[in-house]
Design a protein around this motif. Structure first.
Motif, short mmCIF file in Angstrom:
data_model
loop_
_atom_site.label_atom_id
_atom_site.label_comp_id
_atom_site.label_asym_id
_atom_site.label_seq_id
_atom_site.Cartn_x
_atom_site.Cartn_y
_atom_site.Cartn_z
N ILE A 25 43.14 138.91 -23.35
CA ILE A 25 44.05 137.80 -23.68
C ILE A 25 43.97 137.44 -25.16
CG2 ILE A 25 44.66 135.39 -23.20
CD1 ILE A 25 43.63 135.87 -20.33
N PRO A 26 42.79 137.06 -25.69
CA PRO A 26 42.78 136.71 -27.12
C PRO A 26 43.08 137.89 -28.03
CG PRO A 26 40.55 136.66 -26.23
CD PRO A 26 41.48 136.87 -25.08
N PHE A 67 46.89 138.29 -28.17
CA PHE A 67 47.49 137.17 -28.90
C PHE A 67 47.20 137.26 -30.40
CE2 PHE A 67 48.09 134.85 -24.85
CZ PHE A 67 49.40 134.46 -25.04
N ALA A 122 49.54 139.74 -31.84
CA ALA A 122 50.88 139.17 -31.93
C ALA A 122 50.99 138.24 -33.14
CB ALA A 122 51.23 138.42 -30.64
N ILE A 123 49.99 137.42 -33.34
CA ILE A 123 50.00 136.51 -34.49
C ILE A 123 50.00 137.31 -35.80
CG2 ILE A 123 48.63 134.79 -35.74
CD1 ILE A 123 47.78 133.73 -32.93
N SER A 171 47.19 137.98 -19.81
CA SER A 171 47.33 139.19 -20.63
C SER A 171 48.79 139.64 -20.66
CB SER A 171 46.45 140.31 -20.07
OG SER A 171 45.10 139.93 -20.13
N GLY A 212 50.47 137.51 -23.12
CA GLY A 212 50.09 137.96 -24.46
C GLY A 212 50.84 139.22 -24.87
N ALA A 229 54.27 138.30 -25.86
CA ALA A 229 54.22 137.74 -27.22
C ALA A 229 54.10 138.86 -28.26
CB ALA A 229 53.07 136.76 -27.34
#
Length: 154
Positions: free
Chosen positions: A39-40, A43, A46-47, A121, A124, A127
């Protein structure tokens, strides 16, 4: 290089979701749990891609305070964006397959945990796909403003 096609992205998500769901039926009980670190990680990717798109767009448009970007760097970023969009679609399908399979087993602890992690996930990955498509869009060369005036005068 042609832009990413949304129909291919959706098709990859559906195909890999179905394949994962089918593959989990006989093997789910012998698999390890889904790692929460996906998950992180997704993300953050994506960021990073969204920020890169924003900066690339500013540099291509030569906004004040930015350095011009080299064309080869833009081509590499466009290739990264396309690979991320398609790779994100594959993993989104895998996580969707996990989530759909474990949705029927929510009364048990481990499948509930797998469902929540796979669902997060999946979000994410969506994203990441959106950020990759944004980066790809930002890598396009802007149209020449003088061409618009010539076309309007015809």
């Amino acid at each position: 290089m042609k832009p990413s096609r949304p129909d291919v992205i959706v098709g990859l998500i559906v195909v890999f979701g179905v394949l994962t769901w089918i593959a989990l039926r006989p093997f789910y009980s012998s698999l390890p749990t889904v790692p929460w670190t996906a998950i992180p990680t997704v993300f953050l990717l994506a960021i990073g891609e969204a920020y890169t798109g924003w900066m690339t767009r500013a540099r291509i448009r030569r906004r004040p305070g930015t350095k011009p970007v080299e064309p080869m760097a833009v081509a590499r970023l466009a290739a990264l964006a396309q690979a991320s969009a398609y790779g994100g679609a594959v993993f989104a399908g895998v996580f969707a397959g996990f989530a759909f399979y474990t949705a029927d087993l929510l009364e048990q602890g481990v499948p509930r945990r797998d469902f929540l992690i796979a669902g997060g996930s999946f979000v994410g990955c969506v994203a990441l796909i959106c950020a990759a498509l944004y980066l790809e869009h930002c890598c396009r060369v802007p149209k020449d403003p003088t061409e618009k005036g010539r076309e309007a005068g015809r």
